[in-house]
Write a protein that holds these residues in place. Sequence first.
Motif, PDB file in Angstrom:
ATOM      1  N   HIS A 174       0.439  -1.452  -0.140  1.00  0.00           N
ATOM      2  CA  HIS A 174       0.113  -0.062  -0.026  1.00  0.00           C
ATOM      3  C   HIS A 174       1.026   1.130  -0.034  1.00  0.00           C
ATOM      4  O   HIS A 174       2.226   1.098   0.232  1.00  0.00           O
ATOM      5  CB  HIS A 174      -0.735  -0.033   1.560  1.00  0.00           C
ATOM      6  CG  HIS A 174       0.040   0.135   2.237  1.00  0.00           C
ATOM      7  ND1 HIS A 174       0.544   1.673   3.153  1.00  0.00           N
ATOM      8  CD2 HIS A 174       0.172  -1.246   3.555  1.00  0.00           C
ATOM      9  CE1 HIS A 174       1.262   1.166   3.777  1.00  0.00           C
ATOM     10  NE2 HIS A 174       1.185  -0.511   4.514  1.00  0.00           N
ATOM     11  N   ASP A 185      -2.486   4.512   3.971  1.00  0.00           N
ATOM     12  CA  ASP A 185      -3.539   3.097   4.154  1.00  0.00           C
ATOM     13  C   ASP A 185      -2.183   2.407   4.871  1.00  0.00           C
ATOM     14  O   ASP A 185      -1.409   3.002   5.565  1.00  0.00           O
ATOM     15  CB  ASP A 185      -2.994   2.754   2.655  1.00  0.00           C
ATOM     16  CG  ASP A 185      -4.560   3.853   1.884  1.00  0.00           C
ATOM     17  OD1 ASP A 185      -5.396   4.511   2.220  1.00  0.00           O
ATOM     18  OD2 ASP A 185      -4.136   4.534   0.694  1.00  0.00           O
ATOM     19  N   THR A 186      -2.841   0.924   5.256  1.00  0.00           N
ATOM     20  CA  THR A 186      -1.990   0.048   6.434  1.00  0.00           C
ATOM     21  C   THR A 186      -2.654  -1.463   4.772  1.00  0.00           C
ATOM     22  O   THR A 186      -3.642  -1.251   3.859  1.00  0.00           O
ATOM     23  CB  THR A 186      -3.412   0.219   7.202  1.00  0.00           C
ATOM     24  OG1 THR A 186      -4.725  -0.558   7.071  1.00  0.00           O
ATOM     25  CG2 THR A 186      -2.731   1.156   7.828  1.00  0.00           C
ATOM     26  N   TYR A 187      -2.215  -2.461   5.458  1.00  0.00           N
ATOM     27  CA  TYR A 187      -2.725  -3.738   5.377  1.00  0.00           C
ATOM     28  C   TYR A 187      -3.824  -3.640   4.712  1.00  0.00           C
ATOM     29  O   TYR A 187      -4.394  -4.299   3.767  1.00  0.00           O
ATOM     30  CB  TYR A 187      -1.836  -4.344   5.078  1.00  0.00           C
ATOM     31  CG  TYR A 187      -2.276  -5.180   6.730  1.00  0.00           C
ATOM     32  CD1 TYR A 187      -3.207  -5.954   6.633  1.00  0.00           C
ATOM     33  CD2 TYR A 187      -2.471  -4.168   7.921  1.00  0.00           C
ATOM     34  CE1 TYR A 187      -4.275  -6.569   8.157  1.00  0.00           C
ATOM     35  CE2 TYR A 187      -2.854  -4.921   8.604  1.00  0.00           C
ATOM     36  CZ  TYR A 187      -3.749  -6.208   8.956  1.00  0.00           C
ATOM     37  OH  TYR A 187      -4.639  -6.097  10.260  1.00  0.00           O
ATOM     38  N   ARG A 188      -4.590  -3.286   5.457  1.00  0.00           N
ATOM     39  CA  ARG A 188      -6.561  -3.343   5.211  1.00  0.00           C
ATOM     40  C   ARG A 188      -7.393  -2.739   4.123  1.00  0.00           C
ATOM     41  O   ARG A 188      -7.833  -3.123   3.408  1.00  0.00           O
ATOM     42  CB  ARG A 188      -6.833  -2.752   6.387  1.00  0.00           C
ATOM     43  CG  ARG A 188      -6.649  -3.343   7.928  1.00  0.00           C
ATOM     44  CD  ARG A 188      -7.281  -2.358   9.381  1.00  0.00           C
ATOM     45  NE  ARG A 188      -6.829  -2.980  10.303  1.00  0.00           N
ATOM     46  CZ  ARG A 188      -5.003  -2.396  10.474  1.00  0.00           C
ATOM     47  NH1 ARG A 188      -4.212  -1.223  10.437  1.00  0.00           N
ATOM     48  NH2 ARG A 188      -5.292  -2.329  11.686  1.00  0.00           N
ATOM     49  N   SER A 213       1.705  -3.592   7.014  1.00  0.00           N
ATOM     50  CA  SER A 213       1.904  -2.238   6.580  1.00  0.00           C
ATOM     51  C   SER A 213       3.474  -2.212   6.397  1.00  0.00           C
ATOM     52  O   SER A 213       4.120  -2.530   7.407  1.00  0.00           O
ATOM     53  CB  SER A 213       0.931  -2.052   7.977  1.00  0.00           C
ATOM     54  OG  SER A 213      -0.433  -1.613   7.965  1.00  0.00           O
ATOM     55  N   TYR A 249       3.127   2.941  10.052  1.00  0.00           N
ATOM     56  CA  TYR A 249       2.096   3.266   9.452  1.00  0.00           C
ATOM     57  C   TYR A 249       0.744   2.671  10.136  1.00  0.00           C
ATOM     58  O   TYR A 249      -0.477   3.016  10.050  1.00  0.00           O
ATOM     59  CB  TYR A 249       1.745   2.532   7.400  1.00  0.00           C
ATOM     60  CG  TYR A 249       2.322   3.432   6.374  1.00  0.00           C
ATOM     61  CD1 TYR A 249       1.242   3.835   6.234  1.00  0.00           C
ATOM     62  CD2 TYR A 249       3.871   4.237   6.598  1.00  0.00           C
ATOM     63  CE1 TYR A 249       1.888   4.598   5.348  1.00  0.00           C
ATOM     64  CE2 TYR A 249       4.334   4.648   5.527  1.00  0.00           C
ATOM     65  CZ  TYR A 249       2.735   5.131   4.616  1.00  0.00           C
ATOM     66  OH  TYR A 249       3.448   5.842   3.712  1.00  0.00           O
ATOM     67  N   GLU A 250       1.098   1.730  11.331  1.00  0.00           N
ATOM     68  CA  GLU A 250       0.190   1.679  11.896  1.00  0.00           C
ATOM     69  C   GLU A 250      -0.117   2.057  13.219  1.00  0.00           C
ATOM     70  O   GLU A 250       1.396   2.903  13.694  1.00  0.00           O
ATOM     71  CB  GLU A 250       0.504   0.279  12.407  1.00  0.00           C
ATOM     72  CG  GLU A 250       0.787  -1.495  11.743  1.00  0.00           C
ATOM     73  CD  GLU A 250      -0.467  -1.669  11.902  1.00  0.00           C
ATOM     74  OE1 GLU A 250      -1.965  -1.281  12.332  1.00  0.00           O
ATOM     75  OE2 GLU A 250      -0.794  -1.904  10.343  1.00  0.00           O
TER      76      GLU A 250
END
Length: 262
Positions: A26, A30-33, A52, A56-57
């Motif tokens: 990403h 954003d994140t892995y979501r 992520s 980013y978390e």
Amino acid sequence: MVEIIDVNGTQVHVQGQGEQTIVMLHGWPDTYRLWDPQVGILQSNYRCVRFSLPGYEDGQSRTLYTLEQIVALIDEVVTAVSPNNKVVLMLHDWGCFFGYQFYMRHQDKVEKIIGVDIGDAGSPDHQLSAKVKAFMFTYQMWLATAWKIGGGLGDAMTRKMAKWLHAPGDQKLISASMTYSYYWKWSRTLTGKPLGHLPLDIQCPLLFLYGKNKPGMFHSQPWERKMAAIEGNQVIAFDTRHWVMTEAPDKFNHAITDWLAK
């Protein structure tokens, strides 16, 4: 079922089954979501791997990561999840920049690339109008400044820009710790230091998807024509802004599944 593995302190989510492994990267903010809908349709035929980017978390420290560090992390993840076979890269935004640079250094580990909205940005062919240059400089410097300031004010600045640019992510998860790439880029650019990135030269099959409804493009027309003319490649323009996968999810998902199946 999701398997979570630890790669040098990074939580890597592995989901799905199949002979091919797709590593999804990403971008900001954003994140892995971001890739949840894509994993939902791909996991029955592919191993979907995502994580992520560092910083980013929520709750992660504000650290100035470099290009070399991010590329090294991608390499560690790819080696961990697919040590004997090439992977497919699915990339967006800064994930494109880092993913392309990983490919340029490790072409033997990449089978195909799906690039979303970022192409040869910054190349000699990527010519922008003065208005577009001013827009890009303004929002990127804003985010670079947010990283420098940090704290509550930096977080507020980052969230304001994310909202202004129609970023789809949860505002509560957005913070200034995500904006180090902008600070890294402009702190080097304004002082005349090279970024250290390799010129983009994609030799593997490429699916390039981009949104047409943006203030400016992140790729050049000559590059688009060149990529589209290569057998096995495909270029698709969508009536969206930057986040193609969330603004036109059905068309986006159909495009990637169709191309991968070919």
